[in-house]
Design an enzyme around this catalytic site. Structure first.
Site, PDB file in Angstrom:
ATOM      1  N   LYS A 183       0.853  -1.200   0.000  1.00 23.62           N
ATOM      2  CA  LYS A 183       0.000   0.000   0.000  1.00 23.62           C
ATOM      3  C   LYS A 183       0.885   1.247   0.000  1.00 23.62           C
ATOM      4  O   LYS A 183       1.886   1.299   0.721  1.00 23.62           O
ATOM      5  CB  LYS A 183      -0.929   0.010   1.228  1.00 23.62           C
ATOM      6  CG  LYS A 183      -2.014  -1.064   1.159  1.00 23.62           C
ATOM      7  CD  LYS A 183      -2.981  -0.928   2.318  1.00 23.62           C
ATOM      8  CE  LYS A 183      -3.900  -2.129   2.391  1.00 23.62           C
ATOM      9  NZ  LYS A 183      -5.190  -1.952   1.749  1.00 23.62           N
ATOM     10  N   HIS A 241      -0.799  -8.350   8.829  1.00 24.04           N
ATOM     11  CA  HIS A 241      -0.859  -6.922   8.499  1.00 24.04           C
ATOM     12  C   HIS A 241      -0.501  -6.027   9.696  1.00 24.04           C
ATOM     13  O   HIS A 241       0.300  -5.106   9.568  1.00 24.04           O
ATOM     14  CB  HIS A 241      -2.266  -6.543   8.020  1.00 24.04           C
ATOM     15  CG  HIS A 241      -2.776  -7.410   6.905  1.00 24.04           C
ATOM     16  ND1 HIS A 241      -1.959  -7.894   5.910  1.00 24.04           N
ATOM     17  CD2 HIS A 241      -4.019  -7.874   6.614  1.00 24.04           C
ATOM     18  CE1 HIS A 241      -2.686  -8.612   5.062  1.00 24.04           C
ATOM     19  NE2 HIS A 241      -3.931  -8.623   5.471  1.00 24.04           N
TER      20      HIS A 241
HETATM   21  C1  BG6 Z   1      -7.071  -9.759   4.243  1.00 21.17           C
HETATM   22  C2  BG6 Z   1      -7.934 -10.401   5.292  1.00 21.17           C
HETATM   23  O1  BG6 Z   1      -5.755 -10.205   4.352  1.00 21.17           O
HETATM   24  O2  BG6 Z   1      -7.102  -8.347   4.409  1.00 21.17           O
HETATM   25  C3  BG6 Z   1      -9.361  -9.895   5.185  1.00 21.17           C
HETATM   26  O3  BG6 Z   1      -7.915 -11.818   5.120  1.00 21.17           O
HETATM   27  C4  BG6 Z   1      -9.378  -8.383   5.250  1.00 21.17           C
HETATM   28  O4  BG6 Z   1     -10.173 -10.440   6.208  1.00 21.17           O
HETATM   29  C5  BG6 Z   1      -8.397  -7.784   4.248  1.00 21.17           C
HETATM   30  O5  BG6 Z   1     -10.688  -7.954   4.943  1.00 21.17           O
HETATM   31  C6  BG6 Z   1      -8.265  -6.289   4.443  1.00 21.17           C
HETATM   32  O6  BG6 Z   1      -7.518  -5.734   3.394  1.00 21.17           O
HETATM   33  P1  BG6 Z   1      -7.731  -4.226   2.941  1.00 21.17           P
HETATM   34  O7  BG6 Z   1      -6.693  -4.008   1.896  1.00 21.17           O
HETATM   35  O8  BG6 Z   1      -9.135  -4.132   2.409  1.00 21.17           O
HETATM   36  O9  BG6 Z   1      -7.538  -3.380   4.157  1.00 21.17           O
END
Ligand code: BG6
Length: 490
Positions: A183, A241
């Site tokens: 990102k 994350h």
């Molecule tokens: C994914 C998860 O890795 O990341 C999901 O498995 C989550 O549950 C998603 O919704 C969120 O990603 P972003 O880019 O929409 O914040």
């Protein structure tokens, strides 16, 4: 005007090509890179999955996917050219006797051209697919394998995957994706920290009171309830994350942007994370599930109603953690981590809350301290709250207002989706934004410790109404430290 540095001609095989990830992210990402002229014409994009499908049908599937993911007007002529790169092979890639020769026949086979195998499949298939690639002599010098998260469901299963994949591919040919690292705003975190001399002297326990990392989602578990119920927020979001965001926030300055320098600093943070005892797990973490509520004006069911099973699930859809990093820079500075589904809004933010001035010459009115708000998504921005004098007569009034670096105001270019950058980085052979084996394992080690502590502590699962900011217990987690979550989102 954005500039795109073309990559060399390459082949990519997407296993699981008809799945959700390929449809929503990978195919549109490749098309966007094509539109920007970054992908050379001789490259090949080969979809593979078990479903029988002609190449024409796969192209139609990809077209629909790319149209749905199009960020501007549909460019029909560009699509027709891009479509010629696409091909399809129906096969069960876990089987050595699958039509590997047919797949090989569709690859360029040119020495020196990167050949990317993207495993957009269930993680339990990773090892079998890599073994089959090895048996088919496709694990060549030019081959790279991309693994999606989750790499396992605990340390033992992550090690088994890493061992199995590592028996076929060298570590520098393995690209473990955490799409948060692709990102724009997450990369900006490094630029903010290491491209400005201003922050480093105050980026430690000397000046920082605490750090908050919030990744809230308005979405529920959608059609992934089966996967999600076996996973939960800790494994789905924190293990990868959120810990990656924590690492980038807390790591020492790396010597360079080289993959090895960056990854070495990140792993030091993971290793310094304090493990949880069962009593810490009770005091310093909160698990919760959403109940029915209203999100964005729509009534939505609770988590348990969304599950097809009748067994009452104890899987958390929300977690809040008071984490601590045991090293010189951060000793005693709480890192409050929070993530949840079906919260009031989609918002990912890192808050660096600085300490107040050591002595106030203005009295009570100046009590607010500086705060750096790094808004990762949406409405990407960096805001540094400072105290200023409110103009006008009638005594000295002090206000906390942000120096505002909003992306929308400062940049008009489209921000590429994280997968666009990450895919091109795989082709370029740049591992900086991918997780090394030891990083994934260190993250699991910490998460496993918390899961064990939860198991032993047998604590309650709280609830929160969909559309809220989480359970009251999460507010209490900070209140008992005399602090509060930063909720003002704009
Ligand atoms: C994914 C998860 O890795 O990341 C999901 O498995 C989550 O549950 C998603 O919704 C969120 O990603 P972003 O880019 O929409 O914040």
């Amino acid at each position: 005007m954005a500039e795109f540095i073309p990559v060399g001609t390459f082949d990519i095989v997407i296993f699981g090509a008809t799945g959700d990830l390929s449809e929503r992210k990978l195919l549109p990402a490749l098309f966007h890179r094509w539109l920007d002229g970054q992908i050379p014409g001789g490259s090949r994009i080969i979809g593979s999955a078990r479903s029988e499908m002609t190449t024409a049908k796969f192209r139609a599937f990809a077209k629909a996917a790319c149209k749905a993911g199009a960020s501007s007007n549909w460019d029909a002529p560009a699509w027709e050219e891009f479509a010629t790169l696409l091909d399809y092979v129906a096969m069960d890639a876990t089987k050595p006797d699958a039509p590997w020769d047919e797949l090989r026949g569709k690859l360029s086979g040119e020495k020196g051209w990167p050949c990317v195998f993207y495993l957009a499949t269930a993680p339990r298939l990773y090892v079998a697919i890599c073994e089959a690639l090895g048996a088919a002599n496709l694990s060549t010098q030019d081959a790279r394998v991309v693994l999606e998260k989750p790499i396992g469901t605990n340390l033992a299963s992550a090690k088994a995957i890493n061992d199995g994949v590592g028996a076929i591919f060298a570590e520098d040919a393995v690209y473990r994706i955490d799409h948060y690292l692709g990102k724009e705003t997450v990369q900006n975190l490094m630029v903010l920290r290491f491209g400005n001399a201003l922050f480093e002297p105050v980026w430690s326990r000397a000046e920082v009171d605490h750090v908050q990392i919030t990744v809230s989602e308005a979405l529920g578990v959608e059609d992934r309830a089966d996967y999600y119920d076996g996973s939960g927020a800790l494994r789905d979001m924190v293990q990868n994350h959120i810990l990656q965001l924590l690492c980038l926030t807390a790591m020492e300055p790396p010597g360079s942007m080289d993959a090895s320098d960056v990854r070495t600093e990140k792993i030091k943070v993971l290793r310094a994370l304090r493990r949880f005892t069962p009593s810490d797990a009770k005091d310093k973490t909160v698990r919760a599930q959403y109940t029915a509520g209203v999100v964005g004006g729509d009534a939505v069911p609770g988590y348990l109603e969304e599950l097809s099973s009748d067994d009452p699930s104890r899987t958390e859809t929300f977690v809040a953690i008071h984490a601590e990093i045991d090293n010189w820079r951060w000793a005693g500075v709480p890192f409050y981590l929070r993530t949840g589904k079906r919260m009031s809004e989609r918002r990912s933010e890192i808050i660096i809350q600085f300490k107040p001035t050591p002595h106030s010459i203005f009295g009570e009115t100046s009590s607010a301290a500086n705060r750096l708000v790094i808004r990762l998504q949406p409405d990407e921005a960096v805001r540094l709250f400072v105290q200023i004098k409110e103009p006008g007569p009638g005594g000295l009034r002090i206000k906390s207002l942000p120096l505002d670096l909003s992306y929308a105001v400062n940049f008009t270019t489209r921000y590429p989706d994280a997968y666009e950058r990450l895919l091109m980085d795989v082709v370029r052979g740049n591992l900086s934004l991918f997780m090394r084996r030891d990083e994934v394992e260190a993250a699991w080690e910490w998460v496993d410790g918390l899961l064990d502590a939860w198991g032993e502590a047998d604590g309650a699962i709280e609830t929160y109404p969909a559309g809220s900011n989480g359970p009251a217990a999460a507010d209490f987690l900070l209140r008992k430290d005399d602090r509060a979550w930063w909720e003002t989102s704009k």
